[in-house]
Design a protein around this motif. Structure first.
Motif, PDB file in Angstrom:
ATOM      1  N   ASP A 190       0.835  -1.212   0.000  1.00  0.00           N
ATOM      2  CA  ASP A 190       0.000   0.000   0.000  1.00  0.00           C
ATOM      3  C   ASP A 190       0.862   1.251   0.000  1.00  0.00           C
ATOM      4  N   LEU A 191       1.900   1.209   0.835  1.00  0.00           N
ATOM      5  CA  LEU A 191       2.803   2.365   0.925  1.00  0.00           C
ATOM      6  C   LEU A 191       3.443   2.661  -0.422  1.00  0.00           C
ATOM      7  N   ALA A 192       3.925   1.602  -1.067  1.00  0.00           N
ATOM      8  CA  ALA A 192       4.545   1.764  -2.380  1.00  0.00           C
ATOM      9  C   ALA A 192       3.533   2.361  -3.349  1.00  0.00           C
ATOM     10  N   GLY A 193       2.293   1.882  -3.250  1.00  0.00           N
ATOM     11  CA  GLY A 193       1.246   2.380  -4.128  1.00  0.00           C
ATOM     12  C   GLY A 193       0.965   3.864  -3.930  1.00  0.00           C
ATOM     13  N   GLU A 194       1.213   4.338  -2.688  1.00  0.00           N
ATOM     14  CA  GLU A 194       0.980   5.756  -2.402  1.00  0.00           C
ATOM     15  C   GLU A 194       2.151   6.622  -2.831  1.00  0.00           C
ATOM     16  N   GLY A 195       3.189   5.967  -3.379  1.00  0.00           N
ATOM     17  CA  GLY A 195       4.295   6.764  -3.916  1.00  0.00           C
ATOM     18  C   GLY A 195       5.410   7.022  -2.928  1.00  0.00           C
ATOM     19  N   MET A 196       5.445   6.268  -1.793  1.00  0.00           N
ATOM     20  CA  MET A 196       6.518   6.447  -0.821  1.00  0.00           C
ATOM     21  C   MET A 196       7.851   5.993  -1.417  1.00  0.00           C
ATOM     22  N   THR A 197       8.900   6.753  -1.120  1.00  0.00           N
ATOM     23  CA  THR A 197      10.255   6.343  -1.487  1.00  0.00           C
ATOM     24  C   THR A 197      10.695   5.249  -0.522  1.00  0.00           C
ATOM     25  N   MET A 198      11.083   4.091  -1.067  1.00  0.00           N
ATOM     26  CA  MET A 198      11.376   2.966  -0.178  1.00  0.00           C
ATOM     27  C   MET A 198      12.646   2.240  -0.593  1.00  0.00           C
ATOM     28  N   MET A 199      13.469   1.939   0.418  1.00  0.00           N
ATOM     29  CA  MET A 199      14.623   1.066   0.228  1.00  0.00           C
ATOM     30  C   MET A 199      14.388  -0.147   1.107  1.00  0.00           C
ATOM     31  N   ILE A 200      14.318  -1.319   0.496  1.00  0.00           N
ATOM     32  CA  ILE A 200      13.906  -2.516   1.219  1.00  0.00           C
ATOM     33  C   ILE A 200      14.956  -3.608   1.059  1.00  0.00           C
ATOM     34  N   VAL A 201      15.561  -3.986   2.166  1.00  0.00           N
ATOM     35  CA  VAL A 201      16.428  -5.165   2.155  1.00  0.00           C
ATOM     36  C   VAL A 201      15.532  -6.355   2.475  1.00  0.00           C
ATOM     37  N   THR A 202      15.485  -7.325   1.577  1.00  0.00           N
ATOM     38  CA  THR A 202      14.497  -8.387   1.771  1.00  0.00           C
ATOM     39  C   THR A 202      14.924  -9.705   1.135  1.00  0.00           C
ATOM     40  N   HIS A 203      14.312 -10.768   1.609  1.00  0.00           N
ATOM     41  CA  HIS A 203      14.451 -12.077   0.971  1.00  0.00           C
ATOM     42  C   HIS A 203      13.153 -12.484   0.276  1.00  0.00           C
ATOM     43  N   GLU A 204      12.161 -11.590   0.296  1.00  0.00           N
ATOM     44  CA  GLU A 204      10.868 -11.918  -0.297  1.00  0.00           C
ATOM     45  C   GLU A 204      10.912 -11.626  -1.794  1.00  0.00           C
ATOM     46  N   MET A 205      11.311 -12.618  -2.588  1.00  0.00           N
ATOM     47  CA  MET A 205      11.494 -12.393  -4.020  1.00  0.00           C
ATOM     48  C   MET A 205      10.177 -12.096  -4.718  1.00  0.00           C
ATOM     49  N   GLY A 206       9.116 -12.766  -4.277  1.00  0.00           N
ATOM     50  CA  GLY A 206       7.813 -12.522  -4.896  1.00  0.00           C
ATOM     51  C   GLY A 206       7.394 -11.074  -4.719  1.00  0.00           C
ATOM     52  N   PHE A 207       7.609 -10.577  -3.520  1.00  0.00           N
ATOM     53  CA  PHE A 207       7.270  -9.193  -3.218  1.00  0.00           C
ATOM     54  C   PHE A 207       8.123  -8.241  -4.053  1.00  0.00           C
TER      55      PHE A 207
END
Lengths: 251, 259
Positions: A190-207
């Motif tokens: 949802d946050l991404a959809g609202e246009g938030m600038t995001m840096m995400i370290v993740t293992h969730e490849m699907g996401f």
């Protein structure tokens, strides 16, 4: 969005090195996140991706290189690091809610003490952000009484309550039971959809594939490859990326 | 004989011999003598009401003053020990090592006689008491508080700093409140130790109005040549200390639930 002009860049990292004693963790990183861009950083453990993220808000001191946040160098000794940090929302793997404070106080304390907002305004902002993560009814609960997924959503709401320009996520779902991962990713989507600038370290490849504008693959302290998720995750150019993705597929 | 039966037999023998010893002691003891010397109701009655309204009150007052002083100074010392500024750390370390290594009686003499004689000052008895006990208490509490602060997970400071709080603000609002919860049990031990250490204060010379429990009991003991006042005073100490340790147990349980 690979070649952005400097004005549109929220996070601009150049020539970053970081050593812990003899351990050279980051070996010359060039990295940026554009305004409104969602960048997922992936890579094997020990690749330096979390260290990179923690250097961005100076939880770790970089050894060399520059880190510009909206054009301001966070490594500058004269920089107001506290002010810069208050504009960068941070979400930790282990949530790090304040256990001695209620959910409401978790969300208002920095608004009051750092942003100097009035009590009414802080409570109003807190309510709005709790609703945003779907936990309006937990306002008076204490962290210990929430599930891991709920705690992480409160942590996101806490960061959002400072009205940050950008959000950093350090493996936000890695400490969660599998059935609780979805609710946190939902909030982030949802946050991404609202246009938030995001840096995400993740293992969730699907996401990453679904939400990221750009995926950065790191290994052994360098950026190995980056690009749109379809390119990096589906048709990687580098052997190391292919090997990493294959291992993930196998498990 | 099964194992269970054997265990039961051993335990039964133990209990029986313990009970036998008690009965034997009770049989050969001179009960009238014991009652006269330790449980004389007339002497106990004669101590009322001063034992509570002067002696116990003073014990509590002195404890409170010394504890408050020790806690405040201990917090400052703990923060200095954790400071990034080296001279602060050195000062705190030296203070803690010196005063933890000295008997409380020595600092009481120092504050009550040493300094007044050296500098020709006369300071109020309550200040002497506060400093005499509090200086040593602060050294112990500093180490306890430091352990509490260090016991708060590192992520708490990181989360607070990430929200833009200064180190000081994060300490005050986030770290110290959590640290204190962790150390309520050891702090209460300090409090109980302090309650007992107030018995050393008689060396400062007390007037009838400033006697604490032990001195009060000892004076009655001397006047009546009878040990009953020691029993009475001991009971009052326990009336103070046991509820205190019980209260801590309750607080600890509540903390455990809140975690």
């Amino acid at each position: 969005m690979t070649s952005v002009s400097r004005d549109d860049v929220a996070i601009d990292v150049r020539g970053l090195h970081k050593s812990f004693g003899d351990n050279h963790v980051l070996r010359g990183i060039d990295f940026h996140v554009g305004r409104g861009e969602v960048v997922c950083v992936i890579g094997p453990s020990g690749s330096g991706k979390s260290t990179l993220l923690r250097c961005v808000n100076r939880l770790e001191e970089a050894s060399e290189g520059s880190i510009l946040i909206e054009g301001e160098d966070i490594r500058d000794p004269d920089a107001d690091v506290d002010l810069l940090r208050s504009r960068i929302g941070m979400v930790f793997q282990s949530f790090n809610l304040f256990p001695h404070l209620s959910v409401l106080r978790n969300l208002t304390i920095a608004q009051r003490r750092v942003r100097r907002r009035s009590e009414e305004e802080a409570v109003e902002v807190a309510r709005r952000n709790l609703a945003r993560v779907g936990l309006a009814e937990k306002i008076d609960a204490f962290p210990a009484h929430l599930s891991g997924g709920q705690q992480q959503r409160v942590a996101i709401a806490r960061a959002l309550s400072m009205d940050p320009d950008m959000m950093l996520f350090d493996e936000p779902t890695s400490a969660l039971d599998p059935e609780l991962v979805g609710e946190v990713l939902e909030v982030m989507r949802d946050l991404a959809g609202e246009g938030m600038t995001m840096m995400i370290v993740t293992h969730e490849m699907g996401f990453a594939r679904e939400v990221a504008d750009r995926v950065v693959f790191m290994d052994a302290g360098v950026v190995v490859e980056e690009g749109p998720p379809e390119a990096v995750l589906v048709a990687p150019q580098h052997e190391r990326t292919r090997r990493f993705l294959k291992i993930l597929d196998d498990v | 004989m099964t194992r269970r039966q054997r265990e039961r037999l051993v335990r039964g023998t133990l209990y029986a011999s313990a009970a036998g010893a008690v009965v034997l002691l009770a049989a050969i003891a001179d009960w009238p003598l014991i009652r006269r010397n330790f449980f004389d109701p007339d002497i106990a009655r004669s101590m009322w009401p001063d034992v509570l309204f002067i002696a116990a009150r003073n014990t509590l007052l002195y404890t409170t003053l010394a504890f408050a002083f020790g806690l405040a100074l201990g917090l400052v010392l703990a923060l200095m020990r954790l400071s990034t500024i080296a001279p602060y750390r050195w000062f705190a370390t030296v203070y803690i090592e010196v005063f933890r290594g000295l008997p409380a009686l020595l600092t009481i003499f120092l504050v009550g006689f040493g300094i007044p004689i050296a500098f020709q000052v006369r300071w109020p008895i309550l200040l002497q008491i506060t400093l005499g006990l509090g200086i040593v208490a602060a050294a112990y509490m500093a180490e306890t508080i430091r352990a509490g602060i260090e016991g708060v997970p590192k992520g708490q400071m990181e989360a607070a700093r990430s929200l833009g709080m200064t180190r000081t603000r994060a300490m005050v609002s986030i770290i110290i409140p959590q640290g204190f919860r962790l150390i309520i049990p050891p702090l209460t031990n300090e409090l109980v130790l302090l309650i007992k250490d107030t018995s050393l204060l008689f060396v400062l010379g007390t007037t009838p109005a400033t006697k604490e429990l032990t001195k009060f009991g000892r004076d009655v003991l001397a006047a009546r040549a009878n040990a009953t006042p020691l029993i009475v005073v001991g009971a009052v100490y326990l009336l103070i200390t046991i509820p205190l340790t019980q209260l801590v147990a309750v607080l600890e349980r509540r903390n455990a639930r809140a975690r």
